[in-house]
Design an enzyme around this catalytic site. Structure first.
Site, mmCIF file in Angstrom:
data_model
loop_
_atom_site.group_PDB
_atom_site.id
_atom_site.type_symbol
_atom_site.label_atom_id
_atom_site.label_comp_id
_atom_site.label_asym_id
_atom_site.label_seq_id
_atom_site.Cartn_x
_atom_site.Cartn_y
_atom_site.Cartn_z
ATOM 1 C CG ASP A 1 34.151 -2.123 -16.332
ATOM 2 O OD1 ASP A 1 32.932 -1.643 -16.305
ATOM 3 O OD2 ASP A 1 34.715 -2.041 -15.206
ATOM 4 C CG HIS B 1 26.129 1.598 -22.506
ATOM 5 N ND1 HIS B 1 27.219 0.971 -21.753
ATOM 6 C CD2 HIS B 1 25.027 1.803 -21.511
ATOM 7 C CE1 HIS B 1 26.811 0.591 -20.393
ATOM 8 N NE2 HIS B 1 25.701 1.115 -20.218
ATOM 9 C CG LEU C 1 39.020 -11.344 -35.344
ATOM 10 C CD1 LEU C 1 40.157 -11.668 -34.351
ATOM 11 C CD2 LEU C 1 38.753 -9.977 -35.211
HETATM 12 C C1 IPE Z 1 31.592 -6.662 -16.285
HETATM 13 O O1 IPE Z 1 31.478 -5.227 -16.160
HETATM 14 C C2 IPE Z 1 30.799 -7.130 -17.736
HETATM 15 C C3 IPE Z 1 30.946 -6.554 -18.724
HETATM 16 C C4 IPE Z 1 32.243 -5.635 -19.045
HETATM 17 C C5 IPE Z 1 30.325 -6.811 -19.864
HETATM 18 P P1 IPE Z 1 30.698 -4.834 -14.890
HETATM 19 O O2 IPE Z 1 30.873 -3.268 -14.796
HETATM 20 O O3 IPE Z 1 29.291 -5.363 -15.046
HETATM 21 O O4 IPE Z 1 31.519 -5.510 -13.663
HETATM 22 P P2 IPE Z 1 31.260 -5.100 -12.138
HETATM 23 O O5 IPE Z 1 30.166 -4.975 -11.575
HETATM 24 O O6 IPE Z 1 32.162 -3.713 -11.973
HETATM 25 O O7 IPE Z 1 32.156 -6.059 -11.383
HETATM 26 C C1 IPE Z 2 30.903 -1.630 -19.301
HETATM 27 O O1 IPE Z 2 30.817 -0.417 -18.751
HETATM 28 C C2 IPE Z 2 29.532 -2.058 -20.260
HETATM 29 C C3 IPE Z 2 28.560 -3.007 -19.680
HETATM 30 C C4 IPE Z 2 29.137 -3.691 -18.518
HETATM 31 C C5 IPE Z 2 27.560 -3.546 -20.446
HETATM 32 P P1 IPE Z 2 29.714 -0.172 -17.586
HETATM 33 O O2 IPE Z 2 28.451 -0.003 -17.997
HETATM 34 O O3 IPE Z 2 30.211 -1.140 -16.605
HETATM 35 O O4 IPE Z 2 30.509 1.406 -17.201
HETATM 36 P P2 IPE Z 2 31.071 1.559 -15.631
HETATM 37 O O5 IPE Z 2 31.625 0.427 -15.169
HETATM 38 O O6 IPE Z 2 29.781 1.831 -14.824
HETATM 39 O O7 IPE Z 2 31.813 2.883 -15.862
HETATM 40 MG MG MG Z 3 31.362 -1.573 -14.982
#
Ligand code: IPE
Ligand code: IPE
Ligand code: MG
Length: 256
Positions: free
Chosen positions: A24, A41, A135
């Protein structure tokens, strides 16, 4: 070839067999740098590559990475399209390397409803690497734990309705056997980056006795050192599984 480090200090505790990571913070990583979210990303894929390599070197057997949740479809169309394209590019660029490094890839999540080209690529990754013995990289893609549990309940209910299963045969083992992870051990350690402290619909059933480590780093900054820090914290924990655990005094029979 990715593999356990040559110099193996016998005093180092065995690594957890299964580490699962909620990757995240990509968007925030980019926003902090006044960059578009997609740049976060893109950099997140580099962190993913580093992490797969480090996990293999550290002797972890299963690494699960949460890459796209069932709820992530609610993001703007442009971001979703970018993420789908990123997965395709990752598979095309990295599949040969993963295979050469003996990594077995498993993808968990809902395959239905994905675009045909993507679904085809995911099957190709799994098929090509199925016999690898290094792995196991489990990619949670279009994954939602509630959806997974509902699907398992529905399959079991169907069998009961058909008369091939008795209600009393619906056990924890039967539920687990009907999850996407039926052939994968439960995670020992769940790591979430970015400082958020929630599961966001990740492995709700499987993480029942996992240890949780929350790391303030944003995912694109994650590296081997961060993984090692999380492992050190894991090793300092006392896993009790409802019992009395290792650090409790031994119980004496009939002591009162
Ligand atoms: C969880 O992260 C999903 C992934 C890391 C793929 P999100 O960024 O979607 O989660 P919330 O919305 O903050 O709970
Ligand atoms: C995690 O990073 C990747 C996915 C959920 C696909 P985020 O896109 O959720 O990044 P933040 O949480 O908005 O910073
Ligand atoms: Mg996120």
């Amino acid at each position: 070839m990715f593999g356990r480090d040559e110099i193996d200090d016998a005093t180092v505790a065995a690594p957890p067999a299964h580490v699962a990571i909620i990757m995240d913070g990509n968007g925030r990583w980019a926003s902090k740098r006044l960059m578009p979210r997609f740049e976060g990303h893109r950099r997140g894929v580099e962190a993913l590559r580093r992490t797969v390599r480090a996990a293999a070197e550290l002797g972890i057997r299963y690494l699960t990475l949460y890459s796209f949740s069932s709820e992530n479809w609610s993001r703007p169309r442009t971001e979703v399209d970018y993420l789908m394209g990123l997965v395709k590019r990752f598979v095309r660029n990295d599949l040969a390397d993963l295979h050469a490094n003996n990594v077995r890839v498993r993808i968990i999540g809902e395959r239905e409803g994905l675009d045909a080209e993507l679904a085809e690529l995911l099957s190709e990754v799994e098929n090509l690497t199925a016999a690898n013995t290094g792995l196991t990289l489990v990619v949670a893609f279009n994954y939602g734990a509630r959806q997974e549990i509902v699907a398992a309940a529905r399959r079991l209910a169907q069998k009961v309705a058909e008369g091939t299963l008795k209600p009393q045969d619906i056990t924890a083992e039967a539920v687990a056997a009907n999850l996407h992870t039926h052939d994968i051990p439960d995670p020992d350690l769940v790591i979430r980056t970015s400082g958020e402290q929630r599961l966001s619909n990740f492995l709700l059933w499987q993480a029942a006795y996992a240890e949780f480590v929350f790391i303030p780093l944003l995912w694109p900054d994650f590296d081997r050192r961060a993984l090692e820090t999380a492992l050190a914290e894991y090793h300092a924990r006392d896993r009790r599984f409802g019992g009395l655990g290792e650090t409790d005094p031994p119980r004496q029979a009939n002591s009162g």
